[in-house]
Design an enzyme around this catalytic site. Sequence first.
Site, mmCIF file in Angstrom:
data_model
loop_
_atom_site.group_PDB
_atom_site.id
_atom_site.type_symbol
_atom_site.label_atom_id
_atom_site.label_comp_id
_atom_site.label_asym_id
_atom_site.label_seq_id
_atom_site.Cartn_x
_atom_site.Cartn_y
_atom_site.Cartn_z
ATOM 1 N N HIS A 139 0.839 -1.202 0.000
ATOM 2 C CA HIS A 139 0.000 0.000 0.000
ATOM 3 C C HIS A 139 0.877 1.256 0.000
ATOM 4 C CE1 HIS A 139 -3.724 2.279 1.150
ATOM 5 N NE2 HIS A 139 -2.830 3.102 1.677
ATOM 6 N N GLU A 140 1.810 1.320 0.938
ATOM 7 C CA GLU A 140 2.641 2.528 1.040
ATOM 8 C C GLU A 140 3.590 2.636 -0.161
ATOM 9 O OE1 GLU A 140 1.611 4.682 3.129
ATOM 10 O OE2 GLU A 140 0.359 3.298 4.300
ATOM 11 N N HIS A 184 1.773 4.624 -2.685
ATOM 12 C CA HIS A 184 1.861 6.059 -2.389
ATOM 13 C C HIS A 184 3.262 6.578 -2.726
ATOM 14 C CE1 HIS A 184 -1.985 6.790 -0.446
ATOM 15 N NE2 HIS A 184 -1.787 5.895 0.495
ATOM 16 N N GLU A 194 -4.698 7.968 -2.997
ATOM 17 C CA GLU A 194 -5.158 6.673 -2.499
ATOM 18 C C GLU A 194 -5.392 5.675 -3.636
ATOM 19 O OE1 GLU A 194 -4.868 6.310 0.590
ATOM 20 O OE2 GLU A 194 -5.918 4.451 1.036
HETATM 21 ZN ZN LIG Z 1 -3.236 5.178 1.854
#
Ligand SMILES: [Zn+2]
Length: 500
Positions: free
Chosen positions: A265-266, A269, A295
Amino acid sequence: MDRWTDFDGRMREIKDLDGILGLLGWDEETYAPRSGRAPRGRHTGTLEAIRHERLSSPALGDVISTLLQDRSLPLERRAMVERVERRRERALRVPATLVKAMAEARSLTLAAWQEAKGSNDFAHLAPKLDRVLELSRERADCVRPLLGPAATRYDALLDDNEPGMTAARLGPLLAKLREFLVPLVARIGARPRPDTSFLRGKRFDPERQWQFTMRLLRDLGFDLDRGRQDRSAHPFTQGISEHDVRVTTRIFEDEPLSAISSTIHEAGHGMYEQGFLPAFHGTSIADAPSAGIHESQSRLWENQVGRSRAFWKRTLPLLKEFFPAELGQIDLEAFYRAVNFVEPGLIRVDADEVTYNLHILVRFELEVALLSGDLAVSDLPGAWNSKMKTYLGVSPKTDSEGCMQDIHWPWGAIGYFPTYTIGNLYSAQLMSAFEREVGGAEASIERGEYGVLLSWLRDKVHHRGWLDTAEETIRRATGSGLDPAPFMAYLEKKFGDLYP
Ligand SMILES: [Zn+2]
């Protein structure tokens, strides 16, 4: 000095202050000793005051209005000026007394929230939350005139996170999603549960988990020469500059999937933050146009890629090399099912891909009602529990695992939750456009050639930063604005197969 050079210097100085504040924030969440909290608060406060002074300086206002009148200003430069102007307008409209009152209310409310959550005592939190809402309404009223006559208070707060989006536009899209999700969740709930016991009751060495997440970061395309990973209680990404992007993860000994999914997830980003066009570095458009777009990048890698069969076909053998005793006997199909286990639960951050957005819908509908005053704070627990029952079929036994579970409202973040769902919807739109335009996502993921997808995202989304608005960015990349249809089609296909 010509006008552009003047503006450019001022814009870059503000961006430098953003970077320094980001570094301080990262440090506080990772390595700073607890005893440093109070002085750190002063450091941050001092820098924020300097930044506010720079942003609100009349000289900056003069140069902005001159530049905006210049019709020959190139597109990129115009966008840079407009983004700074947007921040400046907000900085000027919200009085310092309100900013200070909000900061004080926030820290009191956060403290009350921690106590109230610990002792399951909503009544202790309620008056503080009421005050945060009151101040949020005041803030909304300051900003609302910038958005035009039709804007509501909620729109004004939503616009802080998702510029250009309104509740009138978002509400019907989310209602459509809800009508799709509620029966889907009920249908899945009636099917037999997959066996996930092989992940339970075992210890997965934290150091090996750490090494595996570092390997994942590298494989996915996160540039470790221009970034790093550390640990924190709540995973996050902080861009200090385009050449220094920090991601964090957290490791639980008995839950290896937690660190894996938070790292992926990160990484999503982080790769976005590393991907702005070099010509934009240090400027106001080396930024995401909205929280939802940011996101969309994390969710795309975490879910569309990181929970796909193709990804695990490649990655499970690798994971087994790190944990031969614990996972050596597990076959792909069983693992894939475990990674995509769907179960309606009480806690948003533990939710799967299917139920997650219903948690957001509960919050969106309630925060709209709280802000307008249609729902009194004292009635929040009842309203929460009844929506959870209707949408997810579960009822919290306590408010701690109900309406007090998230930090957002006590922290004053009203109008933030929908950006998570917008991110999910955008991510599915992007994947389906990639499939149309380039194709072969599954095959390239299975070969570990993530660069094919990453290059496309760089070209369509990352490079452009905040040159366009969020919807323009998505429209350019996919051919349409925010649209729940690709996400619904994705869930239908994936979970229709998993839970026939
Ligand atoms: Zn996030």
